[in-house]
Each structure stands twice: as structure tokens, then as C-alpha cells.
Design a protein around this motif. Structure first.
Motif, PDB file in Angstrom:
ATOM      1  N   UNK A  20      48.730  41.180  62.660  1.00 43.89           N
ATOM      2  CA  UNK A  20      47.755  41.507  61.621  1.00 43.89           C
ATOM      3  C   UNK A  20      47.869  42.918  61.084  1.00 43.89           C
ATOM      4  N   UNK A  21      48.940  43.615  61.434  1.00 42.05           N
ATOM      5  CA  UNK A  21      49.109  44.977  60.952  1.00 42.05           C
ATOM      6  C   UNK A  21      49.743  45.010  59.568  1.00 42.05           C
ATOM      7  N   UNK A  22      50.267  43.857  59.126  1.00 45.11           N
ATOM      8  CA  UNK A  22      50.868  43.782  57.806  1.00 45.11           C
ATOM      9  C   UNK A  22      50.284  42.602  57.035  1.00 45.11           C
ATOM     10  N   UNK A  23      50.221  42.746  55.726  1.00 46.50           N
ATOM     11  CA  UNK A  23      49.758  41.675  54.849  1.00 46.50           C
ATOM     12  C   UNK A  23      50.865  41.362  53.858  1.00 46.50           C
ATOM     13  N   UNK A  24      51.284  40.115  53.824  1.00 47.09           N
ATOM     14  CA  UNK A  24      52.381  39.725  52.951  1.00 47.09           C
ATOM     15  C   UNK A  24      51.844  39.245  51.604  1.00 47.09           C
ATOM     16  N   UNK A  25      52.520  39.648  50.539  1.00 52.23           N
ATOM     17  CA  UNK A  25      52.123  39.276  49.176  1.00 52.23           C
ATOM     18  C   UNK A  25      53.126  38.279  48.604  1.00 52.23           C
ATOM     19  N   UNK A  26      52.616  37.351  47.799  1.00 53.39           N
ATOM     20  CA  UNK A  26      53.462  36.354  47.140  1.00 53.39           C
ATOM     21  C   UNK A  26      53.434  36.595  45.635  1.00 53.39           C
ATOM     22  N   UNK A  27      54.597  36.804  45.043  1.00 55.66           N
ATOM     23  CA  UNK A  27      54.680  37.076  43.609  1.00 55.66           C
ATOM     24  C   UNK A  27      54.292  35.832  42.813  1.00 55.66           C
ATOM     25  N   UNK A  28      53.328  36.001  41.901  1.00 64.08           N
ATOM     26  CA  UNK A  28      52.870  34.899  41.057  1.00 64.08           C
ATOM     27  C   UNK A  28      53.457  34.953  39.653  1.00 64.08           C
ATOM     28  N   UNK A 241      47.448  50.161  40.266  1.00 60.53           N
ATOM     29  CA  UNK A 241      47.255  48.864  40.914  1.00 60.53           C
ATOM     30  C   UNK A 241      45.773  48.516  40.929  1.00 60.53           C
ATOM     31  N   UNK A 242      45.497  47.215  40.943  1.00 57.01           N
ATOM     32  CA  UNK A 242      44.135  46.704  41.042  1.00 57.01           C
ATOM     33  C   UNK A 242      44.162  45.428  41.875  1.00 57.01           C
ATOM     34  N   UNK A 243      43.208  45.318  42.799  1.00 59.46           N
ATOM     35  CA  UNK A 243      43.046  44.099  43.589  1.00 59.46           C
ATOM     36  C   UNK A 243      41.715  43.467  43.231  1.00 59.46           C
ATOM     37  N   UNK A 244      41.741  42.167  42.900  1.00 60.52           N
ATOM     38  CA  UNK A 244      40.511  41.465  42.552  1.00 60.52           C
ATOM     39  C   UNK A 244      40.704  39.974  42.774  1.00 60.52           C
ATOM     40  N   UNK A 245      39.757  39.353  43.486  1.00 66.38           N
ATOM     41  CA  UNK A 245      39.768  37.906  43.717  1.00 66.38           C
ATOM     42  C   UNK A 245      41.101  37.428  44.275  1.00 66.38           C
ATOM     43  N   UNK A 246      41.603  38.137  45.280  1.00 62.51           N
ATOM     44  CA  UNK A 246      42.829  37.797  46.004  1.00 62.51           C
ATOM     45  C   UNK A 246      44.102  37.977  45.174  1.00 62.51           C
ATOM     46  N   UNK A 247      43.976  38.621  44.029  1.00 65.53           N
ATOM     47  CA  UNK A 247      45.144  38.907  43.191  1.00 65.53           C
ATOM     48  C   UNK A 247      45.362  40.419  43.140  1.00 65.53           C
ATOM     49  N   UNK A 248      46.573  40.842  43.501  1.00 62.89           N
ATOM     50  CA  UNK A 248      46.975  42.240  43.407  1.00 62.89           C
ATOM     51  C   UNK A 248      47.858  42.402  42.179  1.00 62.89           C
ATOM     52  N   UNK A 249      47.432  43.239  41.247  1.00 61.82           N
ATOM     53  CA  UNK A 249      48.216  43.513  40.040  1.00 61.82           C
ATOM     54  C   UNK A 249      48.809  44.910  40.146  1.00 61.82           C
ATOM     55  N   UNK A 250      50.108  44.989  39.985  1.00 67.76           N
ATOM     56  CA  UNK A 250      50.832  46.263  40.060  1.00 67.76           C
ATOM     57  C   UNK A 250      51.460  46.534  38.702  1.00 67.76           C
ATOM     58  N   UNK A 251      51.247  47.765  38.219  1.00 65.31           N
ATOM     59  CA  UNK A 251      51.674  48.123  36.871  1.00 65.31           C
ATOM     60  C   UNK A 251      52.733  49.212  36.910  1.00 65.31           C
ATOM     61  N   UNK A 253      55.313  51.209  33.678  1.00 67.28           N
ATOM     62  CA  UNK A 253      55.174  51.434  32.228  1.00 67.28           C
ATOM     63  C   UNK A 253      55.817  50.334  31.401  1.00 67.28           C
ATOM     64  N   UNK A 254      56.420  49.366  32.046  1.00 70.74           N
ATOM     65  CA  UNK A 254      57.081  48.284  31.311  1.00 70.74           C
ATOM     66  C   UNK A 254      56.708  46.891  31.810  1.00 70.74           C
ATOM     67  N   UNK A 255      56.052  46.782  32.966  1.00 70.42           N
ATOM     68  CA  UNK A 255      55.784  45.468  33.542  1.00 70.42           C
ATOM     69  C   UNK A 255      54.436  45.416  34.250  1.00 70.42           C
ATOM     70  N   UNK A 256      53.892  44.203  34.338  1.00 67.68           N
ATOM     71  CA  UNK A 256      52.757  43.895  35.194  1.00 67.68           C
ATOM     72  C   UNK A 256      53.209  42.799  36.147  1.00 67.68           C
ATOM     73  N   UNK A 257      53.075  43.039  37.436  1.00 69.33           N
ATOM     74  CA  UNK A 257      53.409  42.039  38.443  1.00 69.33           C
ATOM     75  C   UNK A 257      52.130  41.634  39.167  1.00 69.33           C
ATOM     76  N   UNK A 258      51.880  40.333  39.217  1.00 67.86           N
ATOM     77  CA  UNK A 258      50.692  39.801  39.894  1.00 67.86           C
ATOM     78  C   UNK A 258      51.095  39.109  41.180  1.00 67.86           C
ATOM     79  N   UNK A 259      50.405  39.457  42.265  1.00 71.73           N
ATOM     80  CA  UNK A 259      50.701  38.907  43.591  1.00 71.73           C
ATOM     81  C   UNK A 259      49.455  38.246  44.167  1.00 71.73           C
ATOM     82  N   UNK A 260      49.686  37.199  44.931  1.00 71.74           N
ATOM     83  CA  UNK A 260      48.608  36.542  45.682  1.00 71.74           C
ATOM     84  C   UNK A 260      48.568  37.149  47.073  1.00 71.74           C
TER      85      UNK A 260
END
Length: 264
Positions: A20-28, A241-251, A253-260
Motif C-alpha cells: 500500500x505504499x504505492x498507488x498505480x494509475x491507469x491511463x484513460x 495536476x488535479x485529482x477529482x472523482x478518482x480521475x487524475x489529470x496531468x497537464x 503545455x501541449x497535452x492533458x493526460x487523464x488517469x484512473x
């Protein structure tokens, strides 16, 4: 055989605390976009960003913009209510309220409020047509009612050495330069929540959880369990970056990546 079982039990006891020391993200999804600075996401998943001094709002294929170069640089925006967006121009001590299509609803110059000469370095949308503000002259947190254009101070004097601040409808929260995390409610009651680790950027998720970056890494810190978890499998280069409703959005200057992300 007994010794073998004891070794297995010892091994389990050793590795369990490490789980539980790490949390894995899945690219959406990944979306291309051009922006000099990202500012916020609202509850309708609209992106707010700045390009050449102009504020943009993007939702799907729809894009709106607001331009007011006379007020200088946008310091912060509050999108809790997508129908009433607060845009803070610190250089001119002013807030502009915008509707959902970025049309100007109201302009508030704090220096002119009831001849009080309020100088604010922090604002946010509060409940019941009010704005949170922190006044550097009185060193107090206050509430400004933009419907009847009245205000009141609600807190005792505090030092405004904010390293970070956020607010919701019911609470104004800040982290000071000593990394102490405080919260003030609508009645002016101030509570020390705890101390956070040193950070580059941070987001307060709720009353006990924060997401913060240090270097190229992202971490969740849960004050209830007193555990810090590194977020893995995410883009290491980001501006915002912003986390909301189990979605992590990383910005960038050219892309937005959304992760679950599913937190335990």
C-alpha cells in the motif's frame, strides 16, 4: 518444519507493512492542447487555461474565452460553481465573476469596498453569494457578499504567510510557510489539521487527504492512516495536476493526460 513455518510467518510480517505504499494509475485518455498555463477543471469536466493573457474554457469541441488585459495577470480562478466563476487579478486587487460562457457578470474592486481599503491576497467562492478573502491590512479572513455588496471579518488576526490556499463553499484552507495546514469555517473557527511534507505543488482533496508533488514524483498523504503513497505509472513531466472523482489529470503545455486511480 516448525522452523520453516516460522520463517514464512516472519516474511509475511515483514512485507505486509510495505504494502500500500504505492498507488498505480491507469491511463484513460490523452488530449492535445496548447496553453501557457492551466488553471482549473470544473464539475462538468471543462478545462480552464491561459494563453497569451486570455482565459479559455474548453469542453469537448466547445471553446469560450475571456480577455481583460487591463487587469493584468490572472492569479487564480475558482470554478466550484460553473455558473459563477471567480477570476482573481491580484495586481489590481480585483475579482471578476463570469457565467458559464465566460461573460462578465460582476467586477469587484476590493480597494473600493465601503472605503475599507481591503488588500487581499486570497479569494474563493463561499456559500450564499459570498466570497472568501484574506485582508493583509487587518490580517483577517473575511466574507464578502457580492449580492448586497457588504462584507465582514470573521477570524482573529493571522499571519498571511500562505504557501498554498484553497477553499470550498464552507471552508477556507491554507498551508503556511512552515507547512502547517489550517482550516477556517464560515463562523471564523480556525483549526490546525496537521503538518504536510515539503512540496512543489499540492492539492487538498478532503479534510484528511492531500495530493502533492516533489521533484518529478506525485504522492498521496492520508492523515487518517498516516500513510504516504507514491503515484506510479504517470507522466513524470507536468506543469499542473488535479485529482477529482478518482480521475487524475496531468497537464503539460501541449497535452492533458487523464488517469484512473482507486485509493484504498
Amino acid at each position: 518444519m516448525k522452523t520453516y513455518i516460522q520463517i514464512i510467518i516472519l516474511f509475511i510480517l515483514v512485507i505486509l507493512p510495505c504494502q500500500g505504499q504505492n498507488t498505480s494509475a491507469t491511463l484513460l485518455s490523452t488530449e492535445s492542447i496548447s496553453a501557457s498555463r492551466f488553471l482549473a477543471i470544473d464539475v462538468l469536466s471543462s478545462y480552464y487555461y491561459e494563453e497569451n493573457g486570455v482565459l479559455f474554457k474548453k469542453n469537448g469541441d466547445h471553446i469560450w474565452q475571456y480577455k481583460n488585459l487591463a487587469l493584468g495577470k490572472i492569479l487564480k480562478i475558482d470554478t466550484q460553481n460553473p455558473l459563477k466563476i471567480a477570476v482573481f487579478f491580484e495586481g489590481f486587487n480585483s475579482v471578476v465573476l463570469l457565467d458559464n460562457q465566460l461573460n462578465e457578470i460582476k467586477r469587484i474592486a476590493f480597494s473600493d469596498i465601503n472605503k475599507a481599503s481591503i488588500i487581499t491576497i486570497a479569494i474563493g467562492i463561499a456559500a450564499q453569494n459570498k466570497l472568501w478573502f484574506y485582508d493583509t491590512n487587518s490580517q483577517k479572513i473575511g466574507l464578502y457578499n457580492f449580492a448586497n455588496e457588504d462584507f465582514k471579518f470573521i477570524s482573529t488576526p493571522i499571519q498571511g504567510n500562505f504557501k498554498h490556499y484553497e477553499s470550498d463553499f464552507n471552508n477556507f484552507q491554507w498551508i503556511d510557510k512552515d507547512l502547517n495546514w489550517y482550516s477556517c469555517n464560515l463562523f471564523g473557527e480556525i483549526k490546525l489539521i496537521g503538518q504536510v511534507p515539503d512540496f512543489d505543488k499540492i492539492q487538498i482533496i478532503n479534510s484528511h487527504l492531500v495530493l502533492f508533488s516533489k521533484g518529478e514524483n506525485l504522492y498521496f498523504l492520508d492523515f487518517k492512516s498516516n500513510k504516504t503513497q507514491e503515484v506510479q505509472n504517470v507522466n513524470k513531466s507536468f506543469d499542473f495536476f488535479i485529482y477529482k472523482d478518482q480521475i487524475l489529470s496531468i497537464f503539460t503545455n501541449r497535452q492533458i493526460k487523464n488517469y484512473k486511480i482507486l485509493l484504498p
